[in-house]
Design an enzyme around this catalytic site. Structure first.
Site, mmCIF file in Angstrom:
data_model
loop_
_atom_site.group_PDB
_atom_site.id
_atom_site.type_symbol
_atom_site.label_atom_id
_atom_site.label_comp_id
_atom_site.label_asym_id
_atom_site.label_seq_id
_atom_site.Cartn_x
_atom_site.Cartn_y
_atom_site.Cartn_z
ATOM 1 N N GLU A 218 -0.370 47.113 109.129
ATOM 2 C CA GLU A 218 0.191 46.182 110.099
ATOM 3 C C GLU A 218 1.273 46.753 111.014
ATOM 4 O OE1 GLU A 218 -0.662 41.970 107.775
ATOM 5 O OE2 GLU A 218 1.407 42.704 107.845
ATOM 6 N N GLU A 336 -6.910 41.530 104.493
ATOM 7 C CA GLU A 336 -6.008 40.497 103.979
ATOM 8 C C GLU A 336 -6.445 39.151 104.534
ATOM 9 O OE1 GLU A 336 -1.811 41.005 104.296
ATOM 10 O OE2 GLU A 336 -1.869 43.171 103.921
#
Length: 444
Positions: A218, A336
């Site tokens: 991320e 995720e």
């Protein structure tokens, strides 16, 4: 650290990092058939080797210090021996071999293991406590014994690659700061390159188990071109470090899993935080590049619009992702996601930060009460469990239009709506992940 262009030059491969079409490469033979009809079905071991306050709130609450909000301050703002003792106990007990047995028995085939750079090296003035690496190595041994593949995910980089956005839960890089500093300091990037090279070397003889390395979780692409330009170059360097770990022209069979840095995979995407163009289209694609997959994370609770959706709107939004995921030009793994649809879990938005859903988050508009939507499954109504099952099926069915999925997360102290383990125990996740109670959930 040898940068990617120097590495490939040293093995007589003609490549320029900014001209990927000239790269010569060979197809890889990974130990799992990525991109085939056999789908990635896995779970994250979140909160184990990188602390997250919402996954284990007791670890933070027990410090008695509200300023301890992440792993950085955990080591900085309390007695070091005390912190080390708590961490060692946590590493020894949060995930054990029994978890790997249970994950395999649940029909899953992958575990994604987040780990921070401080497991490999800690720089001057950095308060992190090391000691995680033997547990990662033990996890690989357990995964081999129980037939699971491992994705080693570098979850935190020097300087933090994502910092903090509107109080969003970016304590998961280890350091909750106002703006990411990883990309703006070449030493930070060089340190990260060296760690990826170390990870590739460490598991060079374990490619039958460690089938994927994710070089950074991320990165903050939402902060603009200054970040994205560094991320793109870092992805090139990571490809060289992961695919060429031998120091020769010999290539590994390890898949390189790149995060989308919160940029769109398709012009069809309607996710609120994305712009209206396909940023990654054509990036590191075959045949010039081999063994590259894209990781995207899909959550529907980190904006007022998303958290205000009805249950049916959450399901519809999940189903709508299918065309984007299936049409992208790399294998896509949704690395995720969760059956949770609210941000009600304690500390989900950061320790000391409330939730949008109940209006306790700064600037939010209350949607409703969090009672019965988070915490122990014993407080969940039958209708809520039915929704969790429907939403879980809608997402897994959709994400299997791509290469597969890895749910976040395996377990949590007090947020059963996020927990795969709790979902299995309470019926909203099937014992066999291919079983469906709502096979037409996305066509109804």
């Amino acid at each position: 650290m040898v940068p990617f262009r120097s590495l490939l030059s040293s093995v007589s491969l003609l490549v320029a990092c900014l001209a990927p079409t000239v790269l010569a490469d060979n197809p890889i033979n990974p130990s799992f058939p990525y991109g085939s009809s056999t789908k990635v079905r896995g779970v994250n071991l979140g909160g184990w080797l990188v602390l997250e306050p919402w996954i284990t709130p007791s670890i933070f609450d027990n410090t008695g210090n509200s300023a301890i909000v992440d792993e950085w301050t955990f080591g900085q703002l309390q007695d070091r021996n005390t912190a080390l003792s708590v961490l060692q106990n946590h590493w020894n007990t949060w995930i054990t071999e029994q978890d790997f047995i249970d994950i395999a028995n649940a029909g899953l085939n992958h575990v994604r293991i987040p780990i921070g750079y401080w497991a490999f090296e800690v720089g001057p003035g950095e308060p992190y406590i090391s000691g995680q690496l033997p547990y990662l190595q033990q996890a690989v041994t357990w995964a081999r014994a129980h037939g699971l593949k491992v994705i080693v995910d570098l979850h935190g980089a020097p300087g933090s690659q994502n910092g903090l956005i509107d109080y969003r839960r970016f304590d998961n890089s280890g350091h909750r700061i106002s703006f990411p500093q990883w990309h703006s300091n070449s030493t930070n990037v060089a340190r990260t390159d060296a760690i990826i090279k170390q990870i590739a070397s460490l598991f060079i003889n374990d490619q039958d188990v460690v089938s994927v390395i994710a070089p950074l979780n991320e990165p903050a692409g939402y902060d603009g071109s200054d970040v994205l330009s560094v991320v793109r170059q870092y992805w090139y360097d990571s490809y060289g470090n992961i695919r060429f770990p031998y120091g020769t022209s010999q290539q590994s069979n390890t898949l390189v899993l790149l995060h989308d840095a919160f940029q769109p995979l398709s012009t069809l995407s309607d996710r609120e935080h994305m712009t209206a163009f396909s940023y990654w289209q054509g990036f590191q694609t075959p045949p010039q590049w081999q063994g590259v997959a894209m990781d995207t994370h899909i959550y529907q609770m980190f904006s007022q619009d998303e958290v205000s959706r009805t249950n049916q709107q959450h399901i519809q939004a999940a189903c709508a992702e299918g065309s984007t995921l299936s049409s992208f030009d790399l294998w896509v793994i949704v690395g995720e996601w969760t059956p949770a649809a609210t941000d009600c879990a304690k500390y989900l938005n950061g320790r000391g930060v409330g939730s949008r859903y109940d209006g306790s988050y700064p600037g939010s508009t209350r949607v409703g009460s969090c009672t019965g939507l988070t915490g122990s499954a014993s407080t969940f109504s039958s209708s809520y469990k039915t929704f969790l099952r429907q939403y879980w099926e809608a997402q897994t069915s959709t994400y299997e239009q791509a290469a597969g999925w890895i749910q976040w997360t395996w377990k949590a102290e007090n947020a059963d709506e996020w927990s795969y383990q709790a979902g299995l125990a309470n019926g909203w996740i099937p014992q066999n992940p291919t079983q469906r109670e709502y096979p037409n959930i996305c066509s109804s």
